[in-house]
Motif scaffolding. Structure first.
Motif, PDB file in Angstrom:
ATOM      1  N   THR A 275       0.805  -1.231   0.000  1.00 56.88           N
ATOM      2  CA  THR A 275       0.000   0.000   0.000  1.00 56.88           C
ATOM      3  C   THR A 275       0.831   1.270   0.000  1.00 56.88           C
ATOM      4  O   THR A 275       0.303   2.336  -0.316  1.00 56.88           O
ATOM      5  CB  THR A 275      -0.922   0.019   1.228  1.00 56.88           C
ATOM      6  N   SER A 276       2.110   1.179   0.348  1.00 58.25           N
ATOM      7  CA  SER A 276       2.935   2.390   0.420  1.00 58.25           C
ATOM      8  C   SER A 276       3.341   2.857  -0.979  1.00 58.25           C
ATOM      9  O   SER A 276       3.866   2.071  -1.775  1.00 58.25           O
ATOM     10  CB  SER A 276       4.184   2.128   1.264  1.00 58.25           C
ATOM     11  N   PRO A 277       3.129   4.138  -1.296  1.00 59.07           N
ATOM     12  CA  PRO A 277       3.566   4.649  -2.602  1.00 59.07           C
ATOM     13  C   PRO A 277       5.078   4.789  -2.718  1.00 59.07           C
ATOM     14  O   PRO A 277       5.604   4.974  -3.816  1.00 59.07           O
ATOM     15  CB  PRO A 277       2.874   6.019  -2.676  1.00 59.07           C
ATOM     16  N   HIS A 278       5.779   4.720  -1.596  1.00 58.17           N
ATOM     17  CA  HIS A 278       7.238   4.880  -1.604  1.00 58.17           C
ATOM     18  C   HIS A 278       7.954   3.580  -1.994  1.00 58.17           C
ATOM     19  O   HIS A 278       9.131   3.621  -2.318  1.00 58.17           O
ATOM     20  CB  HIS A 278       7.723   5.342  -0.231  1.00 58.17           C
ATOM     21  N   VAL A 279       7.249   2.453  -1.914  1.00 52.01           N
ATOM     22  CA  VAL A 279       7.853   1.169  -2.276  1.00 52.01           C
ATOM     23  C   VAL A 279       7.568   0.916  -3.752  1.00 52.01           C
ATOM     24  O   VAL A 279       6.404   0.713  -4.142  1.00 52.01           O
ATOM     25  CB  VAL A 279       7.294   0.024  -1.402  1.00 52.01           C
ATOM     26  N   LYS A 280       8.608   0.937  -4.559  1.00 56.75           N
ATOM     27  CA  LYS A 280       8.435   0.772  -6.006  1.00 56.75           C
ATOM     28  C   LYS A 280       8.333  -0.704  -6.395  1.00 56.75           C
ATOM     29  O   LYS A 280       7.490  -1.094  -7.183  1.00 56.75           O
ATOM     30  CB  LYS A 280       9.609   1.432  -6.748  1.00 56.75           C
TER      31      LYS A 280
END
Length: 319
Positions: A275-280
């Motif tokens: 769910t994190s946008p920082h994890v690509k």
């Protein structure tokens, strides 16, 4: 020319409605009544079935003046049912019009129990002069106090006799109340581990899938924003409670509280990853199965795969 056409059209309209140029024409008999006698006869209902214009106008005017329905004219059961849909503010306003109805104790008792499902005072003999309307005001005041300072809020409830000084009673109150600020509640439970223990035991996770049970748990007891001792305590308590609620399932899958603890941590980390946008680079299902089974070797690969699918489709377990 224009006025002449208007008169012709108007006369035709009057004739269709039962009028003539000289007076009132009844539809049934076609009998003419002189115009000066209309005022004397219009107040009576026409026995022959004629149109009573005066009566129609009077009825319409009275209906326009009626406005809202007077609840006092309805059966009491229906009036109480209507008023039961109001909140406290609207019910107070309604009491300005229907004082006896809107101040009824059953209505205010329903408001209290629908907002604060459990209070110690509910199970006691009410003192002299007890009023559920007054109790609602005290509960509302205590909730606002709790949201500013949890300790002062709980002390307020106890001082008014609403809550007993017991961890179990406080836990039941928290479990059945949705008006408490979750950030203040998290701080309070971190300080009162005895209340937290009783609050965990109020949850029933029987026949629930592990991620769904974890979501329900964190919906009532919010997880901290960062990892730490408090988060570990919550997961530990949840793991033991989940196993206690599902003994047959634990036996069938060969899971222990420690194994459930590992799965819960894996689900939280997977939730953050997906769910994190920082994890690509998102964790794949194969990677999740491999990493989880490395930490807990006795867990079925199919079971871990179902866990991944649940997070992928439904979302975070501690949102």
């Amino acid at each position: 020319m224009g006025q002449g056409l208007w008169r012709i059209a108007r006369n035709q309209q009057l004739q269709q409605q039962g009028y003539s140029g000289q007076g009132y024409l009844t539809r049934e008999h076609g009998r003419r009544i002189p115009a000066n006698n209309v005022a004397n006869t219009s107040h009576r209902k026409q026995a022959q079935g004629g149109i009573d214009i005066y009566h129609l106008l009077k009825t319409r005017k009275s209906k326009e003046q009626e406005g809202f329905i007077n609840l006092e004219m309805l059966p009491p059961e229906l009036s109480f049912t209507i008023l039961s849909y109001l909140n406290a503010t609207d019910l107070c306003l309604a009491s300005c019009v229907w004082q006896d109805l809107a101040n009824d104790e059953l209505l205010w008792q329903g408001l209290c129990k629908s907002t604060w499902g459990h209070c110690s005072i509910y199970n006691k003999n009410p003192p002299l002069g007890f009023s559920f309307r007054k109790l609602y005001m005290q509960l509302d005041e205590g909730s606002l106090t709790f949201n500013a300072n949890p300790d002062e809020g709980v002390n307020y409830f106890m001082s008014k006799g609403i809550l007993d000084d017991s961890p179990k009673e406080i836990a039941k109150f928290i479990f059945c109340t949705r008006t408490l600020n979750w950030k203040k509640l998290r701080i309070y439970l971190d300080e009162r581990r005895d209340v937290l223990d009783d609050l965990v035991t109020l949850h029933n996770f029987s026949n629930q899938f592990l991620p769904n049970a974890l979501r329900e748990f964190f919906r009532h007891i919010h997880a901290p924003e960062e990892r730490g001792e408090y988060l570990e305590t919550l997961i530990t308590k949840f793991s033991h409670r989940f196993c206690a609620c599902n003994p047959d399932l634990m036996r069938e899958l060969g899971l222990s509280p420690d194994a459930v603890y590992v799965l819960c941590y894996s689900l939280i980390l997977l939730s953050i990853d997906l769910t994190s946008p920082h994890v690509k680079n998102k964790m794949s299902k194969r990677e999740f199965i491999r990493n989880t089974r490395r930490a807990a070797q006795n867990i079925s690969e199919d079971f871990v795969g179902h866990l991944y699918d649940n997070i992928y489709l439904i979302g975070h377990v501690a949102a």
